[in-house]
Design an enzyme around this catalytic site. Structure first.
Site, PDB file in Angstrom:
ATOM      1  N   PRO A  89       0.820  -1.228   0.000  1.00  0.00           N
ATOM      2  CA  PRO A  89       0.000   0.000   0.000  1.00  0.00           C
ATOM      3  C   PRO A  89       0.845   1.266   0.000  1.00  0.00           C
ATOM      4  CG  PRO A  89       0.021  -1.001   2.188  1.00  0.00           C
ATOM      5  CD  PRO A  89       0.777  -1.924   1.296  1.00  0.00           C
ATOM      6  N   CYS A 272      -4.986  -0.014  -7.576  1.00  0.00           N
ATOM      7  CA  CYS A 272      -3.726   0.179  -8.303  1.00  0.00           C
ATOM      8  C   CYS A 272      -3.450   1.586  -8.818  1.00  0.00           C
ATOM      9  CB  CYS A 272      -3.663  -0.792  -9.473  1.00  0.00           C
ATOM     10  SG  CYS A 272      -3.257  -2.447  -8.922  1.00  0.00           S
ATOM     11  N   LYS A 275      -2.312   4.373  -6.276  1.00  0.00           N
ATOM     12  CA  LYS A 275      -1.107   3.904  -5.576  1.00  0.00           C
ATOM     13  C   LYS A 275       0.096   3.902  -6.527  1.00  0.00           C
ATOM     14  CE  LYS A 275      -0.980  -0.624  -4.941  1.00  0.00           C
ATOM     15  NZ  LYS A 275       0.081  -1.481  -5.409  1.00  0.00           N
ATOM     16  N   LYS A 335     -15.736  -0.421  -9.659  1.00  0.00           N
ATOM     17  CA  LYS A 335     -16.175  -0.649 -11.041  1.00  0.00           C
ATOM     18  C   LYS A 335     -17.150  -1.826 -11.003  1.00  0.00           C
ATOM     19  CE  LYS A 335     -13.161  -3.165 -13.597  1.00  0.00           C
ATOM     20  NZ  LYS A 335     -11.900  -3.672 -14.166  1.00  0.00           N
TER      21      LYS A 335
HETATM   22  C1  UDX Z   1      -1.459  -7.020  -4.261  1.00  0.00           C
HETATM   23  C2  UDX Z   1      -0.729  -5.679  -4.211  1.00  0.00           C
HETATM   24  O1  UDX Z   1      -1.477  -4.793  -3.404  1.00  0.00           O
HETATM   25  C3  UDX Z   1      -0.548  -5.050  -5.564  1.00  0.00           C
HETATM   26  O2  UDX Z   1       0.384  -4.012  -5.473  1.00  0.00           O
HETATM   27  C4  UDX Z   1      -0.010  -6.001  -6.556  1.00  0.00           C
HETATM   28  O3  UDX Z   1      -0.039  -5.459  -7.822  1.00  0.00           O
HETATM   29  C5  UDX Z   1      -0.670  -7.341  -6.480  1.00  0.00           C
HETATM   30  O4  UDX Z   1      -0.802  -7.821  -5.160  1.00  0.00           O
HETATM   31  P1  UDX Z   1      -4.026  -7.581  -4.098  1.00  0.00           P
HETATM   32  O5  UDX Z   1      -3.907  -9.026  -4.384  1.00  0.00           O
HETATM   33  O6  UDX Z   1      -5.205  -6.863  -4.645  1.00  0.00           O
HETATM   34  O7  UDX Z   1      -2.790  -6.778  -4.679  1.00  0.00           O
HETATM   35  O8  UDX Z   1      -3.867  -7.308  -2.531  1.00  0.00           O
HETATM   36  P2  UDX Z   1      -4.657  -7.967  -1.344  1.00  0.00           P
HETATM   37  O9  UDX Z   1      -5.987  -8.444  -1.796  1.00  0.00           O
HETATM   38  O10 UDX Z   1      -4.530  -7.038  -0.188  1.00  0.00           O
HETATM   39  O11 UDX Z   1      -3.811  -9.288  -1.045  1.00  0.00           O
HETATM   40  C6  UDX Z   1      -2.598  -9.355  -0.416  1.00  0.00           C
HETATM   41  C7  UDX Z   1      -2.603 -10.556   0.525  1.00  0.00           C
HETATM   42  O12 UDX Z   1      -1.305 -10.721   1.080  1.00  0.00           O
HETATM   43  C8  UDX Z   1      -3.570 -10.414   1.712  1.00  0.00           C
HETATM   44  O13 UDX Z   1      -4.465 -11.506   1.716  1.00  0.00           O
HETATM   45  C9  UDX Z   1      -2.657 -10.455   2.939  1.00  0.00           C
HETATM   46  O14 UDX Z   1      -3.223 -11.124   4.049  1.00  0.00           O
HETATM   47  C10 UDX Z   1      -1.439 -11.191   2.402  1.00  0.00           C
HETATM   48  N1  UDX Z   1      -0.215 -10.930   3.158  1.00  0.00           N
HETATM   49  C11 UDX Z   1       0.180  -9.664   3.379  1.00  0.00           C
HETATM   50  C12 UDX Z   1       0.526 -11.998   3.641  1.00  0.00           C
HETATM   51  O15 UDX Z   1       0.173 -13.153   3.456  1.00  0.00           O
HETATM   52  N2  UDX Z   1       1.671 -11.724   4.334  1.00  0.00           N
HETATM   53  C13 UDX Z   1       2.089 -10.468   4.590  1.00  0.00           C
HETATM   54  O16 UDX Z   1       3.127 -10.276   5.218  1.00  0.00           O
HETATM   55  C14 UDX Z   1       1.322  -9.398   4.085  1.00  0.00           C
HETATM   56  C1  UDX Z   2      -6.053  -1.770 -13.387  1.00  0.00           C
HETATM   57  C2  UDX Z   2      -5.362  -2.105 -14.720  1.00  0.00           C
HETATM   58  O1  UDX Z   2      -6.318  -2.027 -15.791  1.00  0.00           O
HETATM   59  C3  UDX Z   2      -4.738  -3.480 -14.651  1.00  0.00           C
HETATM   60  O2  UDX Z   2      -4.038  -3.761 -15.860  1.00  0.00           O
HETATM   61  C4  UDX Z   2      -3.798  -3.525 -13.473  1.00  0.00           C
HETATM   62  O3  UDX Z   2      -3.210  -4.797 -13.338  1.00  0.00           O
HETATM   63  C5  UDX Z   2      -4.502  -3.151 -12.187  1.00  0.00           C
HETATM   64  O4  UDX Z   2      -5.116  -1.880 -12.330  1.00  0.00           O
HETATM   65  P1  UDX Z   2      -8.373  -2.376 -12.250  1.00  0.00           P
HETATM   66  O5  UDX Z   2      -8.018  -1.295 -11.279  1.00  0.00           O
HETATM   67  O6  UDX Z   2      -8.799  -3.696 -11.724  1.00  0.00           O
HETATM   68  O7  UDX Z   2      -7.127  -2.662 -13.206  1.00  0.00           O
HETATM   69  O8  UDX Z   2      -9.567  -1.858 -13.191  1.00  0.00           O
HETATM   70  P2  UDX Z   2      -9.676  -0.937 -14.503  1.00  0.00           P
HETATM   71  O9  UDX Z   2     -10.600  -1.607 -15.437  1.00  0.00           O
HETATM   72  O10 UDX Z   2      -8.362  -0.544 -15.031  1.00  0.00           O
HETATM   73  O11 UDX Z   2     -10.464   0.348 -13.961  1.00  0.00           O
HETATM   74  C6  UDX Z   2      -9.867   1.255 -13.048  1.00  0.00           C
HETATM   75  C7  UDX Z   2     -10.825   2.388 -12.754  1.00  0.00           C
HETATM   76  O12 UDX Z   2     -10.969   3.269 -13.872  1.00  0.00           O
HETATM   77  C8  UDX Z   2     -12.242   1.950 -12.396  1.00  0.00           C
HETATM   78  O13 UDX Z   2     -12.707   2.725 -11.312  1.00  0.00           O
HETATM   79  C9  UDX Z   2     -13.037   2.227 -13.652  1.00  0.00           C
HETATM   80  O14 UDX Z   2     -14.388   2.433 -13.397  1.00  0.00           O
HETATM   81  C10 UDX Z   2     -12.329   3.475 -14.151  1.00  0.00           C
HETATM   82  N1  UDX Z   2     -12.485   3.684 -15.614  1.00  0.00           N
HETATM   83  C11 UDX Z   2     -11.936   2.794 -16.483  1.00  0.00           C
HETATM   84  C12 UDX Z   2     -13.151   4.797 -16.087  1.00  0.00           C
HETATM   85  O15 UDX Z   2     -13.646   5.616 -15.303  1.00  0.00           O
HETATM   86  N2  UDX Z   2     -13.258   4.991 -17.448  1.00  0.00           N
HETATM   87  C13 UDX Z   2     -12.725   4.118 -18.345  1.00  0.00           C
HETATM   88  O16 UDX Z   2     -12.856   4.360 -19.561  1.00  0.00           O
HETATM   89  C14 UDX Z   2     -12.051   2.985 -17.845  1.00  0.00           C
END
Ligand code: UDX
Ligand code: UDX
Length: 466
Positions: A89, A272, A275, A335
């Protein structure tokens, strides 16, 4: 057969490994997490995340060659390849607070891998990380005195929530970045081979490790920039009677621009975009590239502005006060097709309307539980209602905040009957049929379009040109 381990069973780790297990029945795939509740959910009939198509893939491979566990140390010892997908994060304290990535879980994981390894391993960065993180990872891992060698590979994920399964099944590309040493190149080959089980070879791209790390930040920055760009144009449309949907269509037909990611909205959310851009901004500042940092930061400022503009439009349209008025918010997920509410623009709209003392009813088909948790103490001031018809009953206005397709299929004449008049609808996603809504009786305010009202003078600033 290889033992593949993924540390972090989140939105990324879970779906990614389910697809790997599906297409690599000859490999054993284990996903571990320090959060026992999450692991229990992955083992149950009620998966911890909502993602179309995920359940089928998980059920097909679970207990065959896909396993979920909390025994992190034991599985590290057994693994040949370790994907690290823990969360990174934005840092909330100390140096770089508010921008830099918080790498404490990442480093903790690296040390945990080191402590529990008795054989050489390939460690894959799946989490999005600042450029050159692999260097620190390698340094920690190879600091061991047991003669163990670790190769660190960057393999960013590009899957978007809501379409994660499709994105993994048919990726535009898979990026694998490694060191230009013989063992680094071998590691790139091993990871590429895993993907080659279902991804055409020409879509698997090998780069140097730093290009791979930066490409992930750059891709998200470009995508977010498109959303902010079209939202900036939407703001001008609202002042000039241009329609942003028509403008987006017209510019998107230029092949150099392309039609995707040009939907004006209340702004981007998700774990994403913000961040990663903040991360990029911090990186630029770190290297003294202040103008470059300002350039990218503007993408976020425009996104914040879009949400505050939306709320101001609501308040000014509703006779400059929403205090005590029931307002139904349709959708809180960031979304459609996800239960995820992280950085959801809907939550910002929700908080801003609470500041204005509106009486809020929140509805969403899958994200209410997450929204309640995110809103903390504020949740007590909100009604959570899964049924949109009930949510809108007695409301002065509806604000549509998430593009769930089902919201376009509701019976708005029935909804209109049960609302306070004049009834307003604010379409923050340009999802609905505005002309039809207007005919039903609504005053319709959408993003980047002239409003359709039943009064020539309803106080909406957008009616006043220039
Ligand atoms: C994560 C990252 O936030 C993102 O930057 C990256 O692109 C893909 O991985 P996401 O899978 O969406 O994205 O995060 P989250 O759903 O929070 O999952 C992370 C998991 O890691 C959690 O379930 C958490 O419990 C776990 N974790 C975290 C561990 O097992 N060990 C740790 O020390 C910290
Ligand atoms: C994004 C990237 O697309 C993906 O490749 C990466 O691995 C993680 O981050 P995600 O955040 O899951 O994926 O969704 P995405 O479909 O990219 O949408 C991001 C945000 O933009 C959403 O809130 C969506 O509603 C908004 N959005 C997207 C718009 O407002 N307008 C658009 O035309 C497209």
């Amino acid at each position: 057969m290889a033992n593949i381990l993924c540390i972090g069973a989140g939105y990324v780790g879970g779906p990614t490994m389910a697809i790997v297990a599906k297409h690599c029945p000859h490999h054993r795939v284990v996903v571990v997490d320090s959060n026992a509740t999450r692991i229990a959910a992955w083992q149950s009939a009620d998966l911890p995340i909502y993602e179309p198509g995920l359940e089928e893939v998980v059920l097909g491979a679970r207990d065959r060659n896909l396993f979920f566990s909390t025994e992190v140390n034991r599985h590290i010892a057994e693994a040949d390849v370790i994907f690290v997908s823990v969360n990174t994060p934005t840092k909330s304290f100390g140096q770089g607070a508010g921008k830099a990535a918080d790498l404490q879980f990442w480093e903790k994981t690296a040390r945990q891998i080191l402590e529990n390894s008795t054989s050489p391993k390939i460690v894959v960065e799946k989490s999005t990380l600042p450029v050159r993180t692999a260097e620190a990872m390698e340094y920690i891992l190879n600091s061991n005195t047991r003669g163990l060698h670790f190769d660190v590979v960057s393999n960013p994920e590009f899957l978007a929530e809501g379409t994660a399964i499709r994105d993994m099944e048919q990726p535009d590309r898979v990026l694998v970045g490694g060191r230009e040493t013989p063992s680094g190149q071998k590691a790139v080959e091993v990871i590429s081979e895993i993907y080659a089980n279902w991804v055409p070879k020409e879509r698997i791209i090998a780069t140097n490790i730093w290009s791979s790390e930066l490409s992930k930040l750059a891709a998200n920055a470009f995508l977010a920039q498109r959303v902010s760009s079209i939202n900036a144009i939407a703001a001008i449309c609202e002042k000039t009677e241009a329609h942003v949907v028509e403008v987006a269509h017209a510019i998107g037909l230029d092949r150099r621009i392309g039609p995707n990611f040009l939907k004006a909205s209340i702004g981007f959310g998700g774990s994403c975009f913000q961040k990663d851009i903040l991360n990029l901004v911090y990186l630029c500042e770190y290297y003294g590239l202040y103008e470059v940092a300002n350039y990218w930061e503007q993408v976020i400022k425009m996104n914040d502005h879009q949400q505050s503009r939306f709320v101001s439009n609501m308040v000014s349209t509703m006779f400059n006060t929403v205090a005590g008025k029931r307002i139904a918010l349709f959708g809180v997920a960031f979304k459609a097709n996800t239960s995820d509410t992280r950085e959801s623009p809907a939550l910002n709209v929700c908080r801003a309307l609470l500041e204005e003392r509106a009486e809020l009813v929140l509805t969403d088909p899958h994200a209410l539980a997450n929204a309640r948790a995110d809103l903390g103490a504020l949740a007590q001031r909100i009604t959570f209602e899964p049924d949109p018809y009930v949510a809108a009953k007695g409301a002065h206005a509806i604000a549509l905040l998430t593009d769930w397709a089902d919201y376009a299929k509701l019976d708005y004449s029935q909804i209109y009957q049960n609302m306070v008049k004049p009834a307003f609808i604010f379409d923050g996603r340009n999802l609905l049929n505005h002309r039809q809504l207007h005919e039903v009786g609504f005053n319709v305010h959408a993003i980047g379009k002239p409003p359709l009202t039943h009064s020539a003078n309803n106080g909406y600033a957008g009616n006043q040109r220039f």
